[in-house]
Structures are given as C-alpha cells and as structure tokens.
Design an enzyme around this catalytic site. Structure first.
Site, PDB file in Angstrom:
ATOM      1  N   ASN A 106      54.601  31.646  27.169  1.00  0.00           N
ATOM      2  CA  ASN A 106      53.741  30.587  27.708  1.00  0.00           C
ATOM      3  C   ASN A 106      53.667  29.406  26.757  1.00  0.00           C
ATOM      4  OD1 ASN A 106      53.320  32.360  29.789  1.00  0.00           O
ATOM      5  ND2 ASN A 106      51.285  33.005  29.103  1.00  0.00           N
ATOM      6  N   ASP A 108      51.048  27.113  27.204  1.00  0.00           N
ATOM      7  CA  ASP A 108      49.708  26.542  27.441  1.00  0.00           C
ATOM      8  C   ASP A 108      48.741  26.729  26.274  1.00  0.00           C
ATOM      9  OD1 ASP A 108      49.090  29.331  29.749  1.00  0.00           O
ATOM     10  OD2 ASP A 108      48.873  29.263  27.568  1.00  0.00           O
ATOM     11  N   HIS A 123      58.909  29.860  23.743  1.00  0.00           N
ATOM     12  CA  HIS A 123      59.350  28.725  24.563  1.00  0.00           C
ATOM     13  C   HIS A 123      58.638  27.432  24.207  1.00  0.00           C
ATOM     14  CE1 HIS A 123      60.788  31.725  27.878  1.00  0.00           C
ATOM     15  NE2 HIS A 123      61.545  31.739  26.791  1.00  0.00           N
ATOM     16  N   CYS A 131      60.897  13.202  19.935  1.00  0.00           N
ATOM     17  CA  CYS A 131      61.897  12.285  20.501  1.00  0.00           C
ATOM     18  C   CYS A 131      63.134  13.058  20.961  1.00  0.00           C
ATOM     19  CB  CYS A 131      62.313  11.259  19.440  1.00  0.00           C
ATOM     20  SG  CYS A 131      63.661  10.208  19.998  1.00  0.00           S
ATOM     21  N   CYS A 134      66.219  11.406  18.447  1.00  0.00           N
ATOM     22  CA  CYS A 134      66.294  11.664  16.984  1.00  0.00           C
ATOM     23  C   CYS A 134      65.451  12.866  16.573  1.00  0.00           C
ATOM     24  CB  CYS A 134      65.834  10.414  16.224  1.00  0.00           C
ATOM     25  SG  CYS A 134      64.059  10.107  16.357  1.00  0.00           S
ATOM     26  N   GLY A 194      52.353  40.169  32.565  1.00  0.00           N
ATOM     27  CA  GLY A 194      52.401  38.929  33.337  1.00  0.00           C
ATOM     28  C   GLY A 194      53.704  38.179  33.250  1.00  0.00           C
ATOM     29  N   ASN A 220      51.343  44.249  35.482  1.00  0.00           N
ATOM     30  CA  ASN A 220      51.773  43.234  36.435  1.00  0.00           C
ATOM     31  C   ASN A 220      51.452  43.761  37.829  1.00  0.00           C
ATOM     32  OD1 ASN A 220      53.309  41.511  38.142  1.00  0.00           O
ATOM     33  ND2 ASN A 220      54.687  41.050  36.431  1.00  0.00           N
TER      34      ASN A 220
HETATM   35  C1  BV8 Z   1      69.003  30.254  25.650  1.00  0.00           C
HETATM   36  C2  BV8 Z   1      60.472  25.731  29.904  1.00  0.00           C
HETATM   37  C3  BV8 Z   1      71.101  30.049  24.656  1.00  0.00           C
HETATM   38  C4  BV8 Z   1      59.129  25.610  29.367  1.00  0.00           C
HETATM   39  C5  BV8 Z   1      61.467  27.856  30.437  1.00  0.00           C
HETATM   40  C6  BV8 Z   1      71.254  35.835  28.383  1.00  0.00           C
HETATM   41  C7  BV8 Z   1      70.977  35.548  27.051  1.00  0.00           C
HETATM   42  C8  BV8 Z   1      70.565  34.277  26.679  1.00  0.00           C
HETATM   43  C9  BV8 Z   1      70.393  33.262  27.642  1.00  0.00           C
HETATM   44  C10 BV8 Z   1      70.663  33.548  28.962  1.00  0.00           C
HETATM   45  C11 BV8 Z   1      71.090  34.801  29.331  1.00  0.00           C
HETATM   46  N1  BV8 Z   1      71.274  34.797  30.676  1.00  0.00           N
HETATM   47  C12 BV8 Z   1      70.963  33.570  31.164  1.00  0.00           C
HETATM   48  C13 BV8 Z   1      70.613  32.785  30.140  1.00  0.00           C
HETATM   49  C14 BV8 Z   1      70.202  31.389  30.270  1.00  0.00           C
HETATM   50  C15 BV8 Z   1      68.699  31.218  30.472  1.00  0.00           C
HETATM   51  C16 BV8 Z   1      68.105  32.229  31.408  1.00  0.00           C
HETATM   52  O1  BV8 Z   1      67.517  33.214  30.980  1.00  0.00           O
HETATM   53  N2  BV8 Z   1      68.203  31.962  32.703  1.00  0.00           N
HETATM   54  C17 BV8 Z   1      67.607  32.860  33.680  1.00  0.00           C
HETATM   55  C18 BV8 Z   1      66.945  32.031  34.789  1.00  0.00           C
HETATM   56  C19 BV8 Z   1      68.683  33.783  34.196  1.00  0.00           C
HETATM   57  N3  BV8 Z   1      68.029  31.269  29.197  1.00  0.00           N
HETATM   58  C20 BV8 Z   1      67.960  30.124  28.487  1.00  0.00           C
HETATM   59  O2  BV8 Z   1      68.499  29.087  28.831  1.00  0.00           O
HETATM   60  C21 BV8 Z   1      67.174  30.186  27.188  1.00  0.00           C
HETATM   61  N4  BV8 Z   1      67.991  29.584  26.173  1.00  0.00           N
HETATM   62  O3  BV8 Z   1      69.152  31.423  25.773  1.00  0.00           O
HETATM   63  O4  BV8 Z   1      69.857  29.456  24.972  1.00  0.00           O
HETATM   64  C22 BV8 Z   1      71.762  29.165  23.710  1.00  0.00           C
HETATM   65  C23 BV8 Z   1      72.536  29.740  22.729  1.00  0.00           C
HETATM   66  C24 BV8 Z   1      73.190  28.926  21.850  1.00  0.00           C
HETATM   67  C25 BV8 Z   1      73.049  27.543  21.916  1.00  0.00           C
HETATM   68  C26 BV8 Z   1      72.231  26.966  22.894  1.00  0.00           C
HETATM   69  C27 BV8 Z   1      71.604  27.771  23.804  1.00  0.00           C
HETATM   70  C28 BV8 Z   1      65.913  29.319  27.285  1.00  0.00           C
HETATM   71  C29 BV8 Z   1      64.861  30.001  28.081  1.00  0.00           C
HETATM   72  C30 BV8 Z   1      63.578  29.148  28.124  1.00  0.00           C
HETATM   73  C31 BV8 Z   1      63.576  28.390  29.392  1.00  0.00           C
HETATM   74  N5  BV8 Z   1      62.337  27.635  29.511  1.00  0.00           N
HETATM   75  N6  BV8 Z   1      60.546  26.946  30.717  1.00  0.00           N
HETATM   76  C32 BV8 Z   1      58.201  25.304  30.502  1.00  0.00           C
HETATM   77  O5  BV8 Z   1      58.403  24.314  31.205  1.00  0.00           O
HETATM   78  O6  BV8 Z   1      57.254  26.093  30.657  1.00  0.00           O
HETATM   79  S1  BV8 Z   1      61.528  29.298  31.331  1.00  0.00           S
HETATM   80  C33 BV8 Z   1      60.128  29.572  32.255  1.00  0.00           C
HETATM   81  O7  BV8 Z   1      60.228  30.944  32.695  1.00  0.00           O
HETATM   82  C34 BV8 Z   1      58.830  29.528  31.452  1.00  0.00           C
HETATM   83  O8  BV8 Z   1      59.028  29.156  30.111  1.00  0.00           O
HETATM   84  C35 BV8 Z   1      58.306  30.955  31.504  1.00  0.00           C
HETATM   85  O9  BV8 Z   1      57.737  31.259  30.308  1.00  0.00           O
HETATM   86  C36 BV8 Z   1      59.552  31.710  31.734  1.00  0.00           C
HETATM   87  C37 BV8 Z   1      59.367  33.104  32.224  1.00  0.00           C
HETATM   88  O10 BV8 Z   1      58.590  33.061  33.424  1.00  0.00           O
HETATM   89  P1  BV8 Z   1      57.302  34.041  33.478  1.00  0.00           P
HETATM   90  O11 BV8 Z   1      56.407  33.696  32.352  1.00  0.00           O
HETATM   91  O12 BV8 Z   1      57.757  35.446  33.589  1.00  0.00           O
HETATM   92  O13 BV8 Z   1      56.597  33.562  34.816  1.00  0.00           O
HETATM   93  P2  BV8 Z   1      56.992  33.992  36.293  1.00  0.00           P
HETATM   94  O14 BV8 Z   1      56.306  33.055  37.220  1.00  0.00           O
HETATM   95  O15 BV8 Z   1      58.483  34.196  36.397  1.00  0.00           O
HETATM   96  O16 BV8 Z   1      56.352  35.454  36.463  1.00  0.00           O
HETATM   97  C38 BV8 Z   1      54.947  35.585  36.433  1.00  0.00           C
HETATM   98  C39 BV8 Z   1      54.656  37.061  36.588  1.00  0.00           C
HETATM   99  O17 BV8 Z   1      53.252  37.247  36.468  1.00  0.00           O
HETATM  100  C40 BV8 Z   1      55.070  37.619  37.936  1.00  0.00           C
HETATM  101  O18 BV8 Z   1      55.821  38.814  37.738  1.00  0.00           O
HETATM  102  C41 BV8 Z   1      53.721  37.946  38.637  1.00  0.00           C
HETATM  103  O19 BV8 Z   1      53.811  39.128  39.396  1.00  0.00           O
HETATM  104  C42 BV8 Z   1      52.835  38.179  37.446  1.00  0.00           C
HETATM  105  N7  BV8 Z   1      51.404  37.913  37.673  1.00  0.00           N
HETATM  106  C43 BV8 Z   1      50.843  37.034  38.549  1.00  0.00           C
HETATM  107  N8  BV8 Z   1      49.478  37.105  38.415  1.00  0.00           N
HETATM  108  C44 BV8 Z   1      49.214  38.023  37.437  1.00  0.00           C
HETATM  109  C45 BV8 Z   1      50.435  38.544  36.958  1.00  0.00           C
HETATM  110  N9  BV8 Z   1      50.510  39.462  35.981  1.00  0.00           N
HETATM  111  C46 BV8 Z   1      49.341  39.915  35.470  1.00  0.00           C
HETATM  112  N10 BV8 Z   1      48.126  39.462  35.874  1.00  0.00           N
HETATM  113  C47 BV8 Z   1      48.029  38.533  36.849  1.00  0.00           C
HETATM  114  N11 BV8 Z   1      46.809  38.111  37.249  1.00  0.00           N
HETATM  115 ZN    ZN Z   2      63.759   8.832  18.121  1.00  0.00          ZN
END
Ligand code: BV8
Ligand code: ZN
Length: 254
Positions: A106, A108, A123, A131, A134, A194, A220
């Site tokens: 998260n 937040d 994250h 920036c 830079c 979550g 969850n």
């Molecule tokens: C990277 C930006 C590599 C911030 C986000 C394998 C290995 C490495 C990378 C990859 C890989 N396979 C694919 C990749 C690429 C990619 C990836 O994972 N893609 C996915 C879609 C397949 N990963 C990346 O790009 C990562 N970078 O690995 O770089 C690299 C290496 C060398 C050089 C350069 C690069 C970067 C990942 C970060 C992406 N940024 N967001 C923002 O704007 O917030 S991701 C986004 O999803 C958020 O950050 C969030 O944190 C994240 C996960 O989502 P969740 O938190 O799980 O939220 P979601 O809505 O999905 O689920 C909520 C859950 O809560 C649900 O299950 C629901 O049932 C439950 N719930 C609801 N209410 C409740 C509850 N649970 C409990 N109580 C409740 N009341």
């Molecule tokens: Zn700059």
C-alpha cells in the site's frame, strides 16, 4: 462471530518471528478503494495505463488526476481496526522479545498513521513526489485546498513531477525488498492480509515463507491466487477478524 482453532491460537501465542504482507484490502474498511474489486480503481482503466511511466508520459494529465483523486480520499480517511490491531501485535511480539515485520504494497501510509514502526513499503508512497527526469525529490504535497490540475515542473530540469510510487516495470526499492525476503525466509508465521496476490515480486513472499517452513495464514473475504497454499484461511474482513484473533492470542494461557 469468528472462531479459531486452539492450534492456531497456541501457534501464534508461542511464535516469536512474525511477518505480515498487506495489500489494498486492509485499507478498504477505511474507505480507500482497492484495485481489483468490482468497483475498484482498475475497473475503468488497465493498470498499465495509469500505474506506469509509459502511461504517465502518454497521458500525464489523466495519470496525475488519478493520483490527485486518490490523494483526496487518503487525505481524509483514518486507519481502521485492522491497522490498529497490527500495531498492537507489533508491540506485543516485541515486548515478548520477538520480531514483527510489516511489509506493505500500500502507498497510503495508513499503517504508519496507526503507529506501525519500520514499515517496509514495497511500492513506495503516494504522499511524496520527485522529478520524473532528474529524480530529485520535489517538495509538492497534496492539500485539499490546492487544486493542482497538472504535474508541477521540476525547478532544476523542468521535468514533470510524479508521485513516489513504484509503477509497473519499475524496480522495487532494493533495501525494502531484501528485508522483506529475509523476513519471509526467517519467520515462523506469515500473514497475507488484503491482497489479491497478483503483483510480483510481492506476491511471491507468502510462498517463499511457506517454502521456508512458516505457517501461512491468509486474511481475505475472497479467494486469491494463493489461497490454496494457505495453512489457515480467515475468509473475513481484516478490520473485523484481526481484533478478535489477537484478543484470543493475548489471552492464551499455555
Ligand atoms: C518489477 C503502483 C521488474 C502504485 C502498483 C514476476 C517477477 C517480477 C515482475 C513481474 C513478474 N511477473 C510480472 C511482472 C511485472 C509486474 C506484475 O507483477 N504484473 C502483474 C499484473 C502480473 N510487476 C512489476 O512491474 C513490478 N516491478 O517487478 O520490476 C524489473 C526488474 C528489473 C528492472 C526493472 C524492472 C512493480 C509492481 C508494482 C506495481 N505498482 N501500483 C499505486 O498506484 O498504488 S501495483 C498495484 O497492485 C498496487 O500497488 C497494489 O499494491 C498492488 C497489489 O494489489 P492489492 O494490494 O493486492 O489490491 P487488489 O485490489 O488487487 O486486491 C485487494 C484484495 O483485498 C482482494 O483480494 C480483496 O478480496 C481483498 N479485500 C477487500 N476488502 C477486504 C479485503 N481483504 C481483507 N479485508 C477487507 N475488508
Ligand atoms: Zn528534474
């Protein structure tokens, strides 16, 4: 009401190394939209369109506005009992001479607002900015009374200012990720709370912990990509289940 097995309560009462991974779901009860729930943030756009550098460069106004809209919510919401129970757990395990590592996806900062210490932010965070060209930190902070409709410009190079979150395709902060991987491989109990466990490398942590011998607990209300690996599944909202669970752990008398 929620009931838990004696074995689970005993294990948690006797464990001394706890690791927790949280996702957007733990903030849902505070009023912060998740990403992948039906009315979630991704309902209208694909993640890559908004949470990536390409998306930002292609449509800076749309991406900036999306983050400003999220900041508006995060600026006025408060931590919920799920956040505050994790603070109480960190206090309790540390007072018992144990360790409690909180890893979050998260951005937040509600964990920190609730009082959690040494939070590993995989994250980044939505509060700070830097920036996009830079990389210098930028002093802009969101306030409800200022209406900054487009990304401010960097005073050094004129580049567009962006939120200090980790976008798709971007490296996670190395120190936080390494500390999270260490905690996952050394802990006795690993909670995944979550998160839909769809984003890597964060989603790999619960499996790393399980492989290293930890008890893996998922909190969850819905099934996720890793539910089938969990030793214990608490299919409930974290803000309701965690306070009940921890009360029983604290009251456990061997
Ligand atoms: C990277 C930006 C590599 C911030 C986000 C394998 C290995 C490495 C990378 C990859 C890989 N396979 C694919 C990749 C690429 C990619 C990836 O994972 N893609 C996915 C879609 C397949 N990963 C990346 O790009 C990562 N970078 O690995 O770089 C690299 C290496 C060398 C050089 C350069 C690069 C970067 C990942 C970060 C992406 N940024 N967001 C923002 O704007 O917030 S991701 C986004 O999803 C958020 O950050 C969030 O944190 C994240 C996960 O989502 P969740 O938190 O799980 O939220 P979601 O809505 O999905 O689920 C909520 C859950 O809560 C649900 O299950 C629901 O049932 C439950 N719930 C609801 N209410 C409740 C509850 N649970 C409990 N109580 C409740 N009341
Ligand atoms: Zn700059």
């Amino acid at each position: 009401m929620y009931t838990f097995s004696d074995n689970l309560i005993k294990t948690l009462a006797e464990a001394r190394k706890i690791a927790v991974l949280t996702g957007a779901g733990i903030s849902a009860e505070s009023g912060v939209a998740t990403f992948r729930d039906p009315n979630g943030l991704w309902a209208k756009f694909r993640p890559e369109e908004l949470a990536s550098m390409d998306g930002f460069l292609k449509n800076p106004l749309l991406v900036w506005e999306w983050y400003q809209a999220r900041r508006e919510v995060i600026d006025r919401v408060k931590p919920n009992p799920g956040h505050t129970t994790l603070v109480a757990m960190q206090d309790w395990y540390e007072e018992c001479g144990g360790s409690f590592t909180l890893i979050t996806q998260n951005v937040d900062r509600l964990h920190q607002q609730a009082g959690s210490r040494d939070v590993l932010e995989l994250h980044g965070n939505i509060i700070e900015n830097y920036c996009s060209r830079c990389k210098k930190p930028h002093e802009y902070r969101y306030t409800a009374d200022t209406d900054v409709k487009e990304p401010p410009r960097c005073g050094y190079c004129g580049g567009m200012i962006r939120p200090a979150v980790v976008w798709f395709g971007e490296m996670l902060p190395v120190d936080a990720l390494e500390a999270a991987q260490d905690a996952a491989s050394e802990c006795e109990v690993f909670f995944s709370i979550g998160t839909s466990a769809e984003v890597y490398p964060a989603a790999g942590l619960p499996i790393e912990a399980k492989r290293a011998g930890a008890m893996f607990i998922e909190v969850n209300p819905n099934q996720t990509a890793i539910t089938r690996y969990a030793d214990v599944v608490i299919a409930a909202p974290s803000g309701e289940a965690l306070p009940v669970l921890f009360e029983k752990v604290r009251a456990w008398q061997a």
